[in-house]
Design a protein around this motif. Structure first.
Motif, PDB file in Angstrom:
ATOM      1  N   UNK A   1       0.811  -1.209   0.000  1.00 21.76           N
ATOM      2  CA  UNK A   1       0.000   0.000   0.000  1.00 21.76           C
ATOM      3  C   UNK A   1       0.848   1.264   0.000  1.00 21.76           C
ATOM      4  N   UNK A   2       1.972   1.234   0.688  1.00 22.01           N
ATOM      5  CA  UNK A   2       2.767   2.437   0.878  1.00 22.01           C
ATOM      6  C   UNK A   2       4.050   2.402   0.045  1.00 22.01           C
ATOM      7  N   UNK A   3       4.618   3.595  -0.131  1.00 24.36           N
ATOM      8  CA  UNK A   3       5.960   3.711  -0.678  1.00 24.36           C
ATOM      9  C   UNK A   3       6.823   4.415   0.363  1.00 24.36           C
ATOM     10  N   UNK A   4       8.119   4.174   0.317  1.00 23.11           N
ATOM     11  CA  UNK A   4       9.003   4.631   1.379  1.00 23.11           C
ATOM     12  C   UNK A   4      10.239   5.313   0.801  1.00 23.11           C
ATOM     13  N   UNK A   5      10.844   6.151   1.650  1.00 24.93           N
ATOM     14  CA  UNK A   5      12.126   6.749   1.319  1.00 24.93           C
ATOM     15  C   UNK A   5      12.988   6.723   2.562  1.00 24.93           C
ATOM     16  N   UNK A   6      14.285   6.769   2.393  1.00 24.31           N
ATOM     17  CA  UNK A   6      15.223   6.734   3.506  1.00 24.31           C
ATOM     18  C   UNK A   6      15.955   8.067   3.552  1.00 24.31           C
ATOM     19  N   UNK A   7      15.892   8.736   4.712  1.00 23.42           N
ATOM     20  CA  UNK A   7      16.511  10.053   4.812  1.00 23.42           C
ATOM     21  C   UNK A   7      18.018   9.934   5.061  1.00 23.42           C
ATOM     22  N   UNK A   8      18.678  11.065   5.203  1.00 21.41           N
ATOM     23  CA  UNK A   8      20.137  11.078   5.343  1.00 21.41           C
ATOM     24  C   UNK A   8      20.613  10.398   6.616  1.00 21.41           C
TER      25      UNK A   8
ATOM     26  N   UNK B   1      13.670   5.362   7.808  1.00 23.96           N
ATOM     27  CA  UNK B   1      12.689   5.074   6.759  1.00 23.96           C
ATOM     28  C   UNK B   1      11.415   5.856   7.028  1.00 23.96           C
ATOM     29  N   UNK B   2      10.961   6.579   6.036  1.00 27.73           N
ATOM     30  CA  UNK B   2       9.734   7.372   6.172  1.00 27.73           C
ATOM     31  C   UNK B   2       8.763   7.022   5.053  1.00 27.73           C
TER      32      UNK B   2
END
Length: 412
Positions: A149-156, A160-161
């Motif tokens: 359902x979701x997509x994610x990104x990883x910050x510096x 994981x957000x």
């Protein structure tokens, strides 16, 4: 009261929203739901989240309405004996536990089918029993995670957000995993009643939250799964989060009274109705004549800029009136609090006010598919733990002295 399932009895062993909601839906439709709970502990949904009074969380008052609560220790022979006596009077059993918890208690499907061969055993869990995840305990967001359902990104910092409104998802909104499970589980259980009436056969239903979330995103899923097979990409539906300038006929606008409305005039006939209703016949030719549906700007890149001031000329109520009179797909874009005063939702009674005997005034959702002549209301508010133990056991023929003896031994 909705009485479509009047005369149907449901036994429930569940904690938390997935199983609770499954039997709640059946109770809302008129079934007699008996919630069997462990003595002294019960369903800790009563304490989960914000509470109006002790043991009366906002979640509990919704998910456990239209039920009776019986405290019964299923770990011993006496408790199981009473359970199977109740089972003989039941039509559906809702198992809201993960994996084989009921089987370990000696009340799984095989044991129930020996006592009542035509029982409809409806297990509603996060991942279901079939498959390698079946024994994993599940909370709601996990269902969406497995279902993609979701997509994610990883910050510096390596955190994981979740990506809000990611590009490429065509149908927006977070899917409620537990309630989605309940909807499919309840629908299948009712279908199984029909099958039982025709054949005399029971059923084992293995409803899973991850499956339900995926099923509710089926349009988005099939777009992704079949992307390599598409031969004509000239008119795709607009992805969630797409720049409004690229989808001016299907986007949100601010009104004169600083509310928001959603215009969805993507069919040519509706776009023409809109242009004539607002006196902008000069925009009638802004369309892609190749297709029946046009999400985009028809080649006029300033179309959004033309429409922004048009919508600022009228209040949200005036726009809704225009939508009704001129046959235009246009609606308010409500906040959660706006829902309480929306005249349409109030007319449909989907916003339901009640008074709980302990928690007091409570606002929740009603039934989303009204039945003529059977207005929705609560037959029973969400029960206290064990509130109906004596009542239900008396229906089995147990005397007050016998119930007192069971209570003294900790069976109930």
């Amino acid at each position: 009261m909705i009485r479509l399932l009047e005369g149907i009895r449901v036994l429930e062993c569940a904690m938390l929203p997935t199983g609770d909601q499954t039997s709640r839906l059946l109770g809302d439709l008129g079934a007699d739901v008996i919630k069997i709970e462990r003595p002294g502990t019960g369903d800790y949904l009563r304490e989960l989240g914000d509470r109006i009074t002790p043991q009366n969380s906002v979640f509990h008052l919704l998910c456990n309405r239209n039920k009776r609560s019986v405290e019964l220790d299923l770990r011993g022979d006496d408790g199981r004996s009473i359970f199977f006596d109740l089972l003989r009077t039941a039509d559906i059993f809702v198992d809201g536990f993960a994996g084989d918890a009921c089987e370990k208690l000696g009340i799984g499907y095989a044991a129930q089918a020996e006592v009542k061969p035509d029982i409809i055993y409806c297990q509603a869990s996060g991942f279901g029993t079939r498959g390698p995840y079946g024994q994993i305990p599940v909370h709601g967001y996990m269902m969406g995670a497995v279902a993609g359902q979701e997509q994610y990104e990883i910050d510096d910092e390596g955190v994981v957000r979740q990506v809000l409104n990611p590009q490429g998802q065509y149908f927006s909104g977070s899917i409620d995993g537990p309630l989605s499970t309940a909807l499919y589980a309840g629908l299948t259980a009712v279908a199984a009643l029909r099958h039982r009436d025709l054949t005399g056969e029971g059923a084992y239903i293995d409803a899973a939250g991850a499956d339900a979330v995926l099923a509710n995103q089926c349009l988005d899923a099939v777009m992704s799964w079949n992307a390599d097979r598409v031969t004509d990409r000239r008119n795709p539906p607009p992805p969630v989060g797409m720049d409004p300038r690229k989808r001016p006929k299907y986007t949100w606008y601010r009104t004169k009274d600083d509310k928001i409305v959603l215009l969805a005039a993507i069919e040519h006939k509706f776009w023409d109705n809109f242009c004539r209703a607002v006196g902008r016949e000069d925009l009638l030719d802004v369309k892609n004549t190749t297709f029946a549906v046009d999400f985009a700007d028809g080649g006029r890149r300033d179309l959004l800029d033309e429409l922004v001031p048009v919508f600022r000329e009228r209040t949200a109520a005036e726009w809704v009136d225009i939508a009704r009179r001129y046959d235009i797909p246009l609606s308010p874009a409500n906040s959660k609090l706006d829902l309480l005063s929306d005249e349409h939702l109030r007319a449909r009674e989907i916003v339901h006010d009640s008074v709980h005997p302990v928690a007091g005034p409570y606002t929740s959702t009603g039934w989303p598919a009204p039945v003529t002549g059977q207005p929705f209301d609560l037959r029973r508010p969400a029960p206290a733990l064990g509130q109906h133990t004596e009542e239900v056991l008396a229906e089995l023929g147990l005397s007050a002295d016998e119930v007192a003896g069971l209570r003294k031994r900790g069976v109930v």
